[in-house]
Design an enzyme around this catalytic site. Sequence first.
Site, PDB file in Angstrom:
ATOM      1  N   HIS A   1      37.579  41.433  48.352  1.00  0.00           N
ATOM      2  CA  HIS A   1      38.208  41.615  47.035  1.00  0.00           C
ATOM      3  C   HIS A   1      39.713  41.341  47.048  1.00  0.00           C
ATOM      4  O   HIS A   1      40.433  41.820  46.174  1.00  0.00           O
ATOM      5  CB  HIS A   1      37.912  43.019  46.509  1.00  0.00           C
ATOM      6  CG  HIS A   1      38.557  44.132  47.293  1.00  0.00           C
ATOM      7  ND1 HIS A   1      37.978  45.364  47.434  1.00  0.00           N
ATOM      8  CD2 HIS A   1      39.737  44.196  47.973  1.00  0.00           C
ATOM      9  CE1 HIS A   1      38.782  46.142  48.161  1.00  0.00           C
ATOM     10  NE2 HIS A   1      39.845  45.449  48.499  1.00  0.00           N
TER      11      HIS A   1
ATOM     12  N   HIS B   1      42.554  51.152  44.286  1.00  0.00           N
ATOM     13  CA  HIS B   1      43.737  51.122  45.145  1.00  0.00           C
ATOM     14  C   HIS B   1      44.879  51.846  44.436  1.00  0.00           C
ATOM     15  O   HIS B   1      45.885  51.236  44.077  1.00  0.00           O
ATOM     16  CB  HIS B   1      44.143  49.684  45.459  1.00  0.00           C
ATOM     17  CG  HIS B   1      43.075  48.886  46.154  1.00  0.00           C
ATOM     18  ND1 HIS B   1      41.949  48.414  45.531  1.00  0.00           N
ATOM     19  CD2 HIS B   1      42.985  48.468  47.445  1.00  0.00           C
ATOM     20  CE1 HIS B   1      41.214  47.742  46.404  1.00  0.00           C
ATOM     21  NE2 HIS B   1      41.810  47.764  47.565  1.00  0.00           N
TER      22      HIS B   1
ATOM     23  N   HIS C   1      40.716  43.609  58.233  1.00  0.00           N
ATOM     24  CA  HIS C   1      42.123  43.390  57.871  1.00  0.00           C
ATOM     25  C   HIS C   1      42.954  44.647  58.070  1.00  0.00           C
ATOM     26  O   HIS C   1      42.448  45.761  58.011  1.00  0.00           O
ATOM     27  CB  HIS C   1      42.296  42.851  56.450  1.00  0.00           C
ATOM     28  CG  HIS C   1      41.848  43.726  55.298  1.00  0.00           C
ATOM     29  ND1 HIS C   1      40.580  44.215  55.161  1.00  0.00           N
ATOM     30  CD2 HIS C   1      42.523  44.165  54.204  1.00  0.00           C
ATOM     31  CE1 HIS C   1      40.481  44.900  54.032  1.00  0.00           C
ATOM     32  NE2 HIS C   1      41.653  44.904  53.426  1.00  0.00           N
TER      33      HIS C   1
HETATM   34  C1  DHB Z   1      44.941  42.633  50.739  1.00  0.00           C
HETATM   35  C2  DHB Z   1      43.602  42.957  50.937  1.00  0.00           C
HETATM   36  C3  DHB Z   1      43.037  44.042  50.288  1.00  0.00           C
HETATM   37  O1  DHB Z   1      41.752  44.461  50.464  1.00  0.00           O
HETATM   38  C4  DHB Z   1      43.806  44.783  49.403  1.00  0.00           C
HETATM   39  O2  DHB Z   1      43.215  45.786  48.731  1.00  0.00           O
HETATM   40  C5  DHB Z   1      45.150  44.482  49.212  1.00  0.00           C
HETATM   41  C6  DHB Z   1      45.717  43.392  49.874  1.00  0.00           C
HETATM   42  C7  DHB Z   1      45.566  41.456  51.429  1.00  0.00           C
HETATM   43  O3  DHB Z   1      44.920  40.831  52.277  1.00  0.00           O
HETATM   44  O4  DHB Z   1      46.694  41.119  51.083  1.00  0.00           O
HETATM   45 FE    FE Z   2      41.420  46.471  49.445  1.00  0.00          FE
END
Ligand code: DHB
Ligand code: FE
Length: 315
Positions: A12, A59, A196
Amino acid sequence: MARIIAGVGSSHVPAIGAALDNGKTEEPYWKRVFSGFEKSQAWMRELKPDVAIIVYNDHASAFSVEMIPTFALGCAAEFPPADEGWGPRPVPVVEGYPALASHIAQSVILDEFDLTICNKMEVDHGMTVPMNLLFGKVGKNSHWPCPVIPLAVNVVMYPPPTGHRCYMLGRAIRRAVESYPDDLRVVIFGTGGLSHQISGPRAGLINSKWDKNFLDNLSKNPKKLAKIPHIDYMREAGAEGIEMVMWLIMRGALDAKVDEVYRFYTVPASKTAVGHIILENRKRGSSWAARSKPAAKRKRAAARATSAVRRSGKR
Ligand code: DHB
Ligand code: FE
């Protein structure tokens, strides 16, 4: 009876939404990402679900660090897009399905899963980006192709739910859907991930080996994934890799054996590994693979199946 016909997993990353909203989809960096979802959009157009249940995380748009429910089900008639880093996205208000959502709330709560009921809630990139990736671009004043029941999961503040709890909630959601009297074809999304880490000394961490293994097991051996503790996600997939537990809710809502009809993986988009999978329940003749067979072949297979049922005396 309503039934869940397929599950979708999708990252996402908010920058994907910004790329779409700002006309950057043809730039090579973004084309690499968007081209991986072209087949998925064709699949979704053909599937035409009556409703989507989208498991996602907020978020700090609708909730804050001061108050965050572990599982929050959207029972409202509509969910406006929330303010984000780039400002509110120019996407339509998401229409809900209060009757089915309230039914799911009642069913899963009686099934020992205590949800927070949200009768008013805004939705952020965690939900609208996967919607764009699967439904395509939809003008702000237009409509998304189907109503959506949002299920927000806390994966931003410790402690998030375990993968096993998520998997079991998916199974409870399936029982809930199947006890709804109307004939509805439901698709369920698990969103977020894959590996990530956004900040700290390990910012930019991506673990493709872990991600591939996760996708393989999601298809074939989800119970193995359900045993993975939080600490393994954090160590191997980065702090934000914990978002991946949400995919287990989607997987728990499907049959034990599913057909993986599509997978896509690319690295990176912003700081994140983009993963995507489409899984279908194996109802005779209903899988995408079966539907993609030429019509004559399909007719012959249907005739064979009908005469087999007749022979077995079921009709
Ligand atoms: C990023 C990825 C995410 O899942 C998020 O909620 C905010 C930023 C990113 O890769 O920048
Ligand atoms: Fe995220």
